[in-house]
Design an enzyme around this catalytic site. Structure first.
Site, PDB file in Angstrom:
ATOM      1  N   THR A  70      -2.185  -9.223   8.927  1.00 52.60           N
ATOM      2  CA  THR A  70      -3.406  -8.563   9.362  1.00 52.60           C
ATOM      3  C   THR A  70      -3.562  -8.767  10.763  1.00 52.60           C
ATOM      4  O   THR A  70      -3.951  -8.013  11.750  1.00 52.60           O
ATOM      5  CB  THR A  70      -4.798  -9.352   8.702  1.00 52.60           C
ATOM      6  OG1 THR A  70      -4.676  -8.789   7.316  1.00 52.60           O
ATOM      7  CG2 THR A  70      -5.938  -9.076   9.241  1.00 52.60           C
ATOM      8  N   GLN A 178       5.238  -4.317   4.005  1.00 54.38           N
ATOM      9  CA  GLN A 178       5.844  -3.987   2.732  1.00 54.38           C
ATOM     10  C   GLN A 178       7.481  -3.882   2.263  1.00 54.38           C
ATOM     11  O   GLN A 178       7.952  -3.757   1.440  1.00 54.38           O
ATOM     12  CB  GLN A 178       5.052  -3.096   1.928  1.00 54.38           C
ATOM     13  CG  GLN A 178       3.612  -3.231   1.469  1.00 54.38           C
ATOM     14  CD  GLN A 178       3.418  -4.292   0.387  1.00 54.38           C
ATOM     15  OE1 GLN A 178       4.608  -4.536  -0.374  1.00 54.38           O
ATOM     16  NE2 GLN A 178       2.410  -4.876   0.445  1.00 54.38           N
ATOM     17  N   SER A 198       5.057  -9.824   7.479  1.00 57.31           N
ATOM     18  CA  SER A 198       4.255 -11.042   6.986  1.00 57.31           C
ATOM     19  C   SER A 198       5.056 -11.707   5.781  1.00 57.31           C
ATOM     20  O   SER A 198       5.447 -11.307   4.917  1.00 57.31           O
ATOM     21  CB  SER A 198       3.137 -10.371   6.155  1.00 57.31           C
ATOM     22  OG  SER A 198       2.371 -11.550   5.602  1.00 57.31           O
ATOM     23  N   HIS A 200       4.401 -14.108   3.467  1.00 55.43           N
ATOM     24  CA  HIS A 200       4.153 -14.281   2.069  1.00 55.43           C
ATOM     25  C   HIS A 200       4.552 -12.885   1.265  1.00 55.43           C
ATOM     26  O   HIS A 200       4.463 -13.061   0.078  1.00 55.43           O
ATOM     27  CB  HIS A 200       2.604 -14.542   1.679  1.00 55.43           C
ATOM     28  CG  HIS A 200       1.658 -13.834   1.998  1.00 55.43           C
ATOM     29  ND1 HIS A 200       1.097 -13.148   0.703  1.00 55.43           N
ATOM     30  CD2 HIS A 200       1.292 -13.062   3.084  1.00 55.43           C
ATOM     31  CE1 HIS A 200       0.110 -12.287   1.089  1.00 55.43           C
ATOM     32  NE2 HIS A 200       0.150 -12.164   2.663  1.00 55.43           N
ATOM     33  N   CYS A 323      -6.398  -6.429  -0.670  1.00 49.38           N
ATOM     34  CA  CYS A 323      -7.376  -6.701   0.318  1.00 49.38           C
ATOM     35  C   CYS A 323      -8.716  -5.868  -0.106  1.00 49.38           C
ATOM     36  O   CYS A 323      -9.793  -6.047   0.390  1.00 49.38           O
ATOM     37  CB  CYS A 323      -7.017  -6.316   1.809  1.00 49.38           C
ATOM     38  SG  CYS A 323      -5.622  -7.376   2.235  1.00 49.38           S
TER      39      CYS A 323
END
Length: 380
Positions: A70, A178, A198, A200, A323
């Site tokens: 984000t 992704q 990202s 995680h 989200c």
């Protein structure tokens, strides 16, 4: 427990957790401090940056550490807008972006920017020709997701990047959240200027991420402060988190080389089993799709009810992206693909990791069939 919600978040590798604890315990100095403890932390941060860059095939100076997808997407989009608004205030994106892109450009619209949302086809893919048609003299940025987080459709990033070579003043941002660790992406060859990952999502820790900013590209920081991260992101760096993320990325890319066929076999088994169920509609395209995401609907059943019913059997899946899952609204991605609202409201996402096993797929298929029958009887 059978965990099939890896696009929402992944379980951190044990080695990643060990690295985080080790660095947090033994090298807790502020990397900006002049003393030895600060120097040790700075060295570890530099090594993590170099390793991340090497794994992504870019230069260390082109990596800015962030708190995740984000922040990375917001920094790329708003940072570009702030730095280049004098040249133009037009941005191009698609109708199937993650909320952190979609809402970022919506916020910019409130500040006087104009945004063109290029549609996708029934397979959830955008056309580079349609993006080219949307380009104007005042266009400063094109932002396209690599792998859609809900249905797994893969966008033609290379084709878009090649097309944009004819428009050198337009920056190209790719949300690779992704894709990292699942599908290769050559950042230089694709002509990408800004790229988000990202931690995680590939078995790192929450609160870790990176933004690739191609050498020579200028964007404005969103977090003003010290001179950290090349003055692109102020604030004391999360040294332990970034060391852990670099390790997670290395381990995931190793598994990508070794277990991609295994991942495709599991997803193929799930797809084949769902295709024979008359009440199921599969939304993920057969071709040009990610190896770890499958989206389907069971007509007449509410997605939230179905998710909780599977949870009672020890199986964890999701509805839309994590989200957006609590808004109880139909998936905007599926609606953009032309899926009827009644089916979009019942969509389920299964997302895999390299830790999943083939027998788990078979257990899932039986659970889906049994649960559909049980809930269908209740509705009747």
């Amino acid at each position: 427990m059978i965990y099939f919600d890896n696009s929402a978040t992944t379980k951190p590798y044990t080695e990643v957790l060990d690295a985080f604890v080790k660095v947090s315990s033994d090298y807790y100095g502020n990397p900006s401090s002049l003393h030895q403890a600060g120097g040790q932390a700075e060295k570890l941060l530099s090594q993590a940056r170099s390793q991340t860059a090497k794994l992504l095939g870019v230069k260390s100076s082109e990596i800015v550490f962030t708190s995740g997808g984000t922040e990375g997407n917001n920094l790329a989009i708003k940072g570009t807008a702030l730095a280049h608004k004098g040249r133009g205030k037009h941005i191009i994106t698609t109708t199937i972006e993650h909320a952190s892109v979609h809402n970022a450009v919506k916020q910019l619209e409130e500040s006087g920017f104009e945004v063109t949302y290029v549609p996708v086809n029934a397979a959830g893919q955008v056309s580079s020709a349609d993006i080219k048609k949307a380009i104007r003299k005042d266009t400063i940025l094109v932002s396209v997701i690599h792998i859609n987080n809900e249905v797994g459709s893969v966008q033609p990033i290379w084709e878009i990047g090649q097309m944009l070579q004819g428009f050198p003043k337009i920056l190209f941002h790719v949300d690779h959240v992704q894709g990292a660790g699942k599908l290769p992406l050559d950042l230089y060859d694709c002509g990408i200027d800004l790229c988000t990952i990202s931690g995680h999502k590939f078995h790192g820790l929450k609160g870790t991420g990176a933004l690739f900013i191609r050498e020579g590209v200028n964007i404005s920081p969103l977090l003003s402060g010290g001179d950290q991260e090349g003055r692109k992101r102020g604030g004391t760096e999360n040294v332990a988190g970034m060391v852990a993320m670099a390790k997670a990325l290395r381990m995931s890319l190793d598994l990508q080389d070794k277990k991609s066929a295994h991942l495709k076999q599991i997803l193929g088994t799930i797809r084949a089993g769902l295709e024979i169920l008359p009440e199921v509609t599969i939304h993920t395209p057969v071709h040009s799709a990610a190896p770890h995401i499958l989206n389907f609907s069971i007509e007449g059943l509410k997605a939230e009810v179905f998710v909780h019913a599977l949870e009672q059997k020890g199986i964890y899946v999701s509805t839309t992206s994590a989200c957006s899952s609590k808004r109880h609204a139909p998936s905007k991605t599926l609606l953009a693909m032309g899926v009827p609202a009644r089916l979009a409201e019942s969509a389920i996402r299964v997302s895999l990791s390299y830790d999943n096993r083939l027998e788990e797929a078979e257990i899932l298929l039986k659970a889906v069939s049994d649960t559909a029958i049980q809930l269908g009887e209740v509705i009747k």
